[in-house]
Design a protein around this motif. Structure first.
Motif: not given
Length: 88
Positions: A2-3, A5, A51-52
């Motif tokens: 996933p991206e 931000r 997730n990050w």
């Protein structure tokens, strides 16, 4: 993957730190850039499979061109960021 931000930054520096926790994914280092001062934050992100997440962060002085990786120390299976931590 996933991206990821990064917020609250005018610009910043991003580097991989290698796979510090041996989970098959490289961790990511991020340091937000600001207009004044050499003091800033260094964040270590890890991917948990979905997730990050920020797993460590420190305040550190970065005025030179040194690599963000130079602020990571790994001893056997343990790793940490070199800098100053504060209770938030």
């Amino acid at each position: 993957l996933p991206e990821i931000r990064f917020e609250n930054s005018v610009w910043g520096a991003v580097e991989t730190s290698g796979d510090l926790n041996n989970d098959g994914f490289d961790e990511i280092l991020f340091s937000p850039g600001w207009f004044i001062s050499c003091w800033g934050r260094l964040y270590l992100y890890s991917f948990n499979g979905r997730n990050w997440n920020v797993i460590q962060s420190v305040s550190f002085r970065r005025c030179g061109e040194e690599s963000l990786r130079s602020h990571v120390t790994k001893v056997k299976a343990h790793y940490f960021l070199n800098g100053t931590t504060f209770e938030e």
